[in-house]
Design an enzyme around this catalytic site. Structure first.
Site, PDB file in Angstrom:
ATOM      1  N   ARG A   1       0.834  -1.209   0.000  1.00  0.00           N
ATOM      2  CA  ARG A   1       0.000   0.000   0.000  1.00  0.00           C
ATOM      3  C   ARG A   1       0.860   1.247   0.000  1.00  0.00           C
ATOM      4  O   ARG A   1       0.958   1.960  -0.983  1.00  0.00           O
ATOM      5  CB  ARG A   1      -0.948  -0.016   1.217  1.00  0.00           C
ATOM      6  CG  ARG A   1      -2.097   0.998   1.120  1.00  0.00           C
ATOM      7  CD  ARG A   1      -1.716   2.420   1.489  1.00  0.00           C
ATOM      8  NE  ARG A   1      -1.205   2.575   2.846  1.00  0.00           N
ATOM      9  CZ  ARG A   1      -0.746   3.721   3.329  1.00  0.00           C
ATOM     10  NH1 ARG A   1      -0.715   4.816   2.569  1.00  0.00           N
ATOM     11  NH2 ARG A   1      -0.270   3.791   4.564  1.00  0.00           N
ATOM     12  N   ASP A   2       1.516   1.529   1.091  1.00  0.00           N
ATOM     13  CA  ASP A   2       2.310   2.745   1.218  1.00  0.00           C
ATOM     14  C   ASP A   2       3.463   2.764   0.218  1.00  0.00           C
ATOM     15  O   ASP A   2       3.842   3.811  -0.297  1.00  0.00           O
ATOM     16  CB  ASP A   2       2.843   2.845   2.649  1.00  0.00           C
ATOM     17  CG  ASP A   2       3.358   4.232   3.007  1.00  0.00           C
ATOM     18  OD1 ASP A   2       3.150   5.157   2.199  1.00  0.00           O
ATOM     19  OD2 ASP A   2       3.954   4.387   4.074  1.00  0.00           O
TER      20      ASP A   2
ATOM     21  N   HIS B   1       7.142   4.413  12.661  1.00  0.00           N
ATOM     22  CA  HIS B   1       7.065   4.451  11.196  1.00  0.00           C
ATOM     23  C   HIS B   1       8.078   5.493  10.723  1.00  0.00           C
ATOM     24  O   HIS B   1       7.812   6.695  10.761  1.00  0.00           O
ATOM     25  CB  HIS B   1       5.643   4.831  10.762  1.00  0.00           C
ATOM     26  CG  HIS B   1       5.426   4.796   9.283  1.00  0.00           C
ATOM     27  ND1 HIS B   1       4.581   3.881   8.674  1.00  0.00           N
ATOM     28  CD2 HIS B   1       5.920   5.561   8.284  1.00  0.00           C
ATOM     29  CE1 HIS B   1       4.564   4.093   7.375  1.00  0.00           C
ATOM     30  NE2 HIS B   1       5.376   5.111   7.109  1.00  0.00           N
TER      31      HIS B   1
ATOM     32  N   HIS C   1      10.951   7.148   8.034  1.00  0.00           N
ATOM     33  CA  HIS C   1      11.439   7.306   6.667  1.00  0.00           C
ATOM     34  C   HIS C   1      12.946   7.530   6.704  1.00  0.00           C
ATOM     35  O   HIS C   1      13.498   7.992   7.703  1.00  0.00           O
ATOM     36  CB  HIS C   1      10.729   8.477   5.984  1.00  0.00           C
ATOM     37  CG  HIS C   1       9.353   8.137   5.515  1.00  0.00           C
ATOM     38  ND1 HIS C   1       8.864   8.515   4.291  1.00  0.00           N
ATOM     39  CD2 HIS C   1       8.346   7.434   6.109  1.00  0.00           C
ATOM     40  CE1 HIS C   1       7.623   8.075   4.141  1.00  0.00           C
ATOM     41  NE2 HIS C   1       7.288   7.418   5.240  1.00  0.00           N
TER      42      HIS C   1
ATOM     43  N   CYS D   1       6.116  10.095   0.524  1.00  0.00           N
ATOM     44  CA  CYS D   1       4.903  10.866   0.783  1.00  0.00           C
ATOM     45  C   CYS D   1       4.817  12.013  -0.209  1.00  0.00           C
ATOM     46  O   CYS D   1       5.684  12.881  -0.239  1.00  0.00           O
ATOM     47  CB  CYS D   1       4.893  11.413   2.208  1.00  0.00           C
ATOM     48  SG  CYS D   1       3.389  12.352   2.569  1.00  0.00           S
TER      49      CYS D   1
ATOM     50  N   ASN E   1      10.074   4.761   2.728  1.00  0.00           N
ATOM     51  CA  ASN E   1      10.045   4.158   4.052  1.00  0.00           C
ATOM     52  C   ASN E   1      11.333   3.397   4.314  1.00  0.00           C
ATOM     53  O   ASN E   1      12.036   3.005   3.378  1.00  0.00           O
ATOM     54  CB  ASN E   1       8.874   3.167   4.135  1.00  0.00           C
ATOM     55  CG  ASN E   1       7.537   3.829   3.947  1.00  0.00           C
ATOM     56  OD1 ASN E   1       7.093   4.577   4.794  1.00  0.00           O
ATOM     57  ND2 ASN E   1       6.898   3.548   2.830  1.00  0.00           N
TER      58      ASN E   1
END
Length: 299
Positions: free
Chosen positions: A14-15, A206, A208, A239, A248
């Protein structure tokens, strides 16, 4: 720590894929998920029920869900922004969702066209419907260290919004260093404040890797008692509302760290490296993780 364990929440499907400009076949997404599950991952974020006009890559969300065994011993959370998205997710058989906001109004305005307070209010009917259908809810909180528009975020602000998400009914809050500007001591200071009222078991990290600090920040968070971390195979993702933010932290880099710490993850590093190589080839891009490149050379 005695017999330490860490849970990896894989967000690649997804991300990691949502901002790819070239359309990715549903079959490729499903094979990616299958490979990740085969490596031992037990929580894999499968897709997002968002507007296809805003995120075209997630337009096949129903087809992706239809291709998964939703009764397997694997959690497949999906991202939903509102009640309409939730209704579509329920129709597709979702058993867990993720909602998302940020610490700054500027970021939420760019991301979901509302203020932080408005986003919290928007979640109330979503969460009420989830509770009615016995659907688990995870909360994402972005920009917990810095906002690309407003600059540094105080730990107290992060703690306040995290608490609001928890009070709404989220079982866990994933704290996102969205633009990757965090450093270990700043992460620790943020967690000291957040953990005054929220125990570590209800939090996740989470991170990056924009400035190469992703793994260092995970280690710092782990030292603070955090035992759940989001990661994306091959370091995929980023993002679109955070200028300059790279992907990520790579799942394989997190696994290498945990292996060195003697921490159990239940995930096969070699299989994840092979999966990272495979999906990078499918996307026509170089592998984005140091561990993956190193292992590929030595094998």
């Amino acid at each position: 720590m005695d017999n330490p364990k860490v849970n990896i929440v894989e967000v690649g499907p997804r991300d990691g894929l949502q901002n790819e400009t070239t359309s990715i076949a549903t079959e490729t997404k499903l094979e990616l998920i299958q490979r990740l599950a085969g490596a031992g991952l037990k929580t894999i974020e499968a897709t997002a029920f968002v507007s296809p006009k805003r995120i075209p890559q997630m337009a096949d969300n129903q087809a992706v869900m239809a291709g998964l065994d939703l009764n397997a011993d694997i959690r497949y959370p999906v991202l939903v922004p509102n009640l309409q998205g939730l209704e579509a997710a329920i129709e597709a058989g979702a058993k867990e969702i993720a909602i998302f906001t940020a610490t700054s109004d500027s970021f939420t305005q760019k991301n979901i066209q509302c203020t932080v307070a408005e986003s919290i209010q928007r979640f109330i009917p979503v969460i009420n419907e989830c509770l009615r259908h016995n659907i688990a809810i995870r909360g994402y909180l972005s920009t917990v260290i810095d906002c690309p528009y407003e600059g540094p975020i105080t730990p107290a602000r992060t703690a306040d919004i995290a608490q609001q998400l928890l009070d709404l009914g989220c079982y866990q809050i994933s704290l996102g260093d969205t633009i990757g500007t965090g450093t270990p001591e700043r992460v620790k200071r943020m967690l000291v404040t957040v953990q005054k009222n929220i125990p570590a078991k209800l939090l996740a990290g989470h991170f990056h890797d924009t400035y190469g600090m992703g793994i260092a920040n995970i280690y710092a968070a782990w030292q603070m008692g955090i035992t759940t971390f989001d990661a994306s195979v091959g370091g995929l993702g980023g993002c679109p509302y955070a200028p300059g933010a790279s992907g990520n932290v790579a799942t394989e880099d997190v696994l290498w760290l945990m292996q060195g710490l003697g921490v159990e993850t239940g995930v096969d590093l070699d299989q994840i490296v092979q999966t990272a190589l495979w999906i990078s080839h499918q996307l026509g891009r170089p592998l984005g993780s140091k561990t993956g490149r190193a292992r590929a050379i030595t094998e």
